[in-house]
Each structure stands twice: as C-alpha cells, then as structure tokens.
Write a protein that holds these residues in place. Structure first.
Motif, PDB file in Angstrom:
ATOM      1  N   ALA A 182       4.211  -3.056   3.172  1.00 32.04           N
ATOM      2  CA  ALA A 182       3.891  -4.530   2.438  1.00 32.04           C
ATOM      3  C   ALA A 182       3.010  -5.154   4.130  1.00 32.04           C
ATOM      4  O   ALA A 182       2.938  -4.537   5.214  1.00 32.04           O
ATOM      5  N   LEU A 183       1.752  -5.676   3.727  1.00 32.16           N
ATOM      6  CA  LEU A 183       1.721  -6.094   4.406  1.00 32.16           C
ATOM      7  C   LEU A 183       0.707  -7.592   3.410  1.00 32.16           C
ATOM      8  O   LEU A 183       0.663  -8.014   2.880  1.00 32.16           O
ATOM      9  N   LEU A 184       0.237  -8.526   5.152  1.00 33.90           N
ATOM     10  CA  LEU A 184      -0.045  -9.816   4.879  1.00 33.90           C
ATOM     11  C   LEU A 184      -0.819 -10.492   4.656  1.00 33.90           C
ATOM     12  O   LEU A 184      -1.896  -9.877   4.487  1.00 33.90           O
ATOM     13  N   GLN A 216       0.651  -1.482   0.217  1.00 29.70           N
ATOM     14  CA  GLN A 216      -0.104  -0.052   0.160  1.00 29.70           C
ATOM     15  C   GLN A 216       0.691   1.230   0.159  1.00 29.70           C
ATOM     16  O   GLN A 216       1.464   1.475   0.531  1.00 29.70           O
ATOM     17  N   SER A 242       5.785  -8.086  15.372  1.00 30.40           N
ATOM     18  CA  SER A 242       4.754  -8.327  16.450  1.00 30.40           C
ATOM     19  C   SER A 242       5.985  -8.884  17.442  1.00 30.40           C
ATOM     20  O   SER A 242       6.838  -8.901  17.421  1.00 30.40           O
ATOM     21  N   ILE A 284      -3.086 -13.545  12.540  1.00 32.54           N
ATOM     22  CA  ILE A 284      -2.002 -13.078  13.143  1.00 32.54           C
ATOM     23  C   ILE A 284      -1.864 -13.317  13.885  1.00 32.54           C
ATOM     24  O   ILE A 284      -0.810 -14.091  14.899  1.00 32.54           O
ATOM     25  N   GLU A 323      -9.358   8.197   3.894  1.00 32.60           N
ATOM     26  CA  GLU A 323     -10.703   7.307   2.663  1.00 32.60           C
ATOM     27  C   GLU A 323     -11.710   8.882   2.157  1.00 32.60           C
ATOM     28  O   GLU A 323     -12.328   8.497   1.094  1.00 32.60           O
ATOM     29  N   GLY A 374      -3.687   5.493   3.181  1.00 30.82           N
ATOM     30  CA  GLY A 374      -5.599   5.080   3.247  1.00 30.82           C
ATOM     31  C   GLY A 374      -5.370   4.638   1.316  1.00 30.82           C
ATOM     32  O   GLY A 374      -5.883   5.244   0.342  1.00 30.82           O
ATOM     33  N   PHE A 375      -6.893   3.986   1.341  1.00 28.32           N
ATOM     34  CA  PHE A 375      -8.103   3.795   0.741  1.00 28.32           C
ATOM     35  C   PHE A 375      -8.087   4.751  -0.774  1.00 28.32           C
ATOM     36  O   PHE A 375      -8.554   5.402  -1.787  1.00 28.32           O
ATOM     37  N   GLU A 419      -2.793   6.954   8.691  1.00 27.87           N
ATOM     38  CA  GLU A 419      -3.029   6.565   7.770  1.00 27.87           C
ATOM     39  C   GLU A 419      -4.931   5.708   8.295  1.00 27.87           C
ATOM     40  O   GLU A 419      -5.726   6.746   8.653  1.00 27.87           O
ATOM     41  N   GLY A 420      -4.762   4.837   6.710  1.00 30.35           N
ATOM     42  CA  GLY A 420      -7.090   5.231   6.995  1.00 30.35           C
ATOM     43  C   GLY A 420      -7.882   5.763   6.241  1.00 30.35           C
ATOM     44  O   GLY A 420      -8.462   6.402   6.732  1.00 30.35           O
ATOM     45  N   PRO A 473      -5.399 -10.568   7.325  1.00 29.55           N
ATOM     46  CA  PRO A 473      -4.537 -10.647   8.756  1.00 29.55           C
ATOM     47  C   PRO A 473      -5.267 -10.832   9.840  1.00 29.55           C
ATOM     48  O   PRO A 473      -4.240 -11.468  10.555  1.00 29.55           O
ATOM     49  N   ASN A 518       6.040  -4.898   9.375  1.00 28.14           N
ATOM     50  CA  ASN A 518       4.587  -4.578  10.525  1.00 28.14           C
ATOM     51  C   ASN A 518       5.522  -5.801  12.033  1.00 28.14           C
ATOM     52  O   ASN A 518       6.305  -6.807  11.087  1.00 28.14           O
ATOM     53  N   GLU A 521       7.526  -0.956  11.983  1.00 28.17           N
ATOM     54  CA  GLU A 521       6.480  -0.341  12.115  1.00 28.17           C
ATOM     55  C   GLU A 521       5.909  -1.306  13.592  1.00 28.17           C
ATOM     56  O   GLU A 521       6.428  -2.481  13.065  1.00 28.17           O
TER      57      GLU A 521
END
Ligand code: C2E
Ligand code: CA
Ligand code: CA
Ligand code: CA
Length: 277
Positions: free
Chosen positions: A58-60, A44, A118, A76, A237, A255-256, A234-235, A72, A116, A148
């Motif tokens: 990068a998003l899984l 994204q 964890s 996750i 819209e 964001g979208f 973030e986010g 996720p 990201n 992140e």
C-alpha cells in the motif's frame, strides 16, 4: 560592497520566507487532507517467481485539489517533521486493513497487504494495541498484514525496536526490512530481530547489469535464506533483471515490469486481467 551584502541578505531572507510560507501552506493543507478525504492508497502487486500474487504494498498518494496527485517524496518528510505522520499512518493502517476485509468478503484473494511504518509511528506507545484492535475488528488473521520497516527505523533504538517487533510478531503480523542494504550496520540486528522478509533495495536491482551488482544480490539472498528470511526484490523494471534475480534464487519481485502502484479500481481490473484472483 556593503550595500550589495545587505541586498543579498535581503534576497535570501525573502526567499526563505517564501519557502517557509509555502511549506506552512502545504502543512496546513496536509493537516486538512485527512478530513477532506484527499489521501488515497495505491496498490502495487508483489509476485513470486511462478507469477503468483503473494501480496500488495500500500503506497500513499495525496489527491491535491490544485496540484493533482502528490507523490510521497513531496509530503512524507513534511508529515514526519510536523508529526502529522502519526494520524496519517494510522489512517493508512485502517484503510489497508479495511480494504483487505472488503476483498475477503468479495472473494478477492489478496494474500497480504504491506504497509510502510515511519519511525515516529513505530514509537507510538499504543501501536501494537491499535494494530491488534484493527485486525480483530476486521476479523482478519494477523498474517494478512505486513509492516515494512527501514533499517534506520529499527536501528534508531534497537532495544526498543526488538521488544516492539517481538510483540508484533507474536500477534502474527509479518515484518519486512525495507530498502535492505542502504542503511548503516545491517548484520548484527538481523540475528536477533524477528523478521520475515528482506526487501532488496532498488539500487541493487539496478546494478544487476554488472558483476559487482550480481555478487551483492547473491550475497544478500544467501544471507537472508540462511537466516530463514524470504527475499523480495523491489524496483524490478526489465526482463533481464528478472532473469538474473531468478538465477540468484531471489523469492519474490515487485516493480514496474509487472505493474506500477495503482488506485483501487485499476488495481482490481489488473487482478482480473492477470487472473490473479
Ligand atoms: P518505498 O517503501 O521504498 O516504496 C517503493 C517505491 O518505489 C514506491 O514509490 C514505488 O512506487 C516505487 N517503485 C515501485 N516499483 C518501481 C520500479 O520498478 N521502478 C521505480 N523507479 N520505482 C518503483 P512511492 O509510492 O513514490 O513511495 C516512495 C516512498 O514513500 C516509499 O518508498 C516509502 O518510503 C514512502 N511511503 C509511501 N507510502 C507511505 C506510507 O503510507 N507511510 C509511510 N510512512 N511512508 C510511505
Ligand atoms: Ca516500502
Ligand atoms: Ca523500499
Ligand atoms: Ca525507499
């Protein structure tokens, strides 16, 4: 009443067994997902207020043979409870760094990739060495990688986290606090930790339609700037949210409104279409 109690009990145990059987099945499948190459990274874009690409997150995603694309939130937590997040997280780092190297070689100028981390991954004793080796093998400058971390990851053991973050920062890797403002505490560690960016949580961006929401984002941005951090919202819209964030001097947005997380090929097509690279 006694019989009823017993049957209720039986009903619950049956349900619980079913649920844990489903869980175990999913866990076993997740264990094999890495080998079967079912995990994928989506990307994204992150842009500055001039509309230039500053990085990608990068998003899984899990491409499950029967369930399709699994988000996720669905796996996750399971990966964290089972410890599978450690090998999966290492794969994410490897894949993201490898992708950056590939883009570089092809002249596609993606400035940085954000990954990201964890809590369990953050506590792996060899994490810093592994990241350093991956960057070295790909011949990439460390600034290409951003990690992140959420407030809860950092604050679980602040002294340990501080040491780790300093070592990562000394490598040149950038550090971002994810979901900023949603955790407990917040202010005390900010003075001490070598952070580059604050990611303003989506919930605050959503609240920008009201006076209080504006005041909170204004305060976060001003706090971040006075500490020398870049802010990214973030986010995002809607155009109204973007306009408000611009007025509040937020530096960057994701964001979208700009793009959803995309698989590799659609992401590369998006870059071309928007003359980003
Ligand atoms: P996150 O790190 O806060 O990631 C941002 C999430 O917000 C992503 O959800 C993204 O698709 C979504 N998002 C982005 N823009 C918008 C928007 O404009 N509107 C809305 N409604 N949502 C937006 P996603 O991809 O489902 O990921 C969810 C969470 O899963 C992430 O939250 C992160 O905590 C975790 N996650 C994803 N990939 C990884 C990974 O590789 N490792 C670890 N440890 N966690 C991951
Ligand atoms: Ca994130
Ligand atoms: Ca976030
Ligand atoms: Ca989040």
């Amino acid at each position: 009443a006694k019989a009823e109690g017993r049957s209720t009990f039986r009903f619950f145990t049956a349900q619980m067994q079913q649920r844990s059987a489903a869980r175990l099945k999913l866990e076993a499948e997740l264990r094999r997902a890495l080998d079967k190459r079912e995990l994928q990274l989506y990307y994204q874009p992150q842009c500055n207020m001039q509309g230039q690409l500053v990085g990608v997150e990068a998003l899984l995603r899990w491409m499950h043979p029967e369930l399709g694309v699994v988000a996720p939130v669905e796996f996750i937590p399971l990966a964290e409870e089972s410890g599978l997040i450690v090998p999966i997280g290492m794969w994410v780092l490897q894949e993201a760094i490898e992708q950056m190297r590939d883009w570089r070689e092809r002249g596609i100028r993606v400035p940085a990739v954000a990954v990201n981390l964890s809590a369990l991954q953050f506590r792996q004793p060899l994490l810093v060495e592994q990241i350093s080796r991956l960057l070295h093998e790909a011949a990439l400058p460390a600034e290409c990688l951003e990690l992140e971390l959420t407030e809860s990851v950092v604050l679980e053991d602040p002294d340990d986290a501080l040491g780790l973050m300093e070592r990562l920062h000394n490598l040149g890797v950038r550090l971002a606090i994810d979901d900023f403002g949603t955790g407990y505490s917040s202010l005390n560690y900010l003075r001490r930790f070598p952070v580059d960016r604050l990611k303003i949580d989506r919930s605050f961006v959503q609240d920008l339609e009201q006076g209080r929401g504006i005041a909170i984002v204004r305060a976060i941005v001003s706090l971040a700037h006075s500490l020398g951090f870049v802010t990214i919202a973030e986010g995002v819209e809607t155009p109204a949210q973007l306009a408000q964030l611009r007025r509040l001097r937020c530096d960057e947005v994701q964001g979208f409104l700009f793009a959803r997380p995309m698989a590799l090929l659609p992401f590369e097509a998006w870059l071309q279409r928007h003359h980003m690279v």
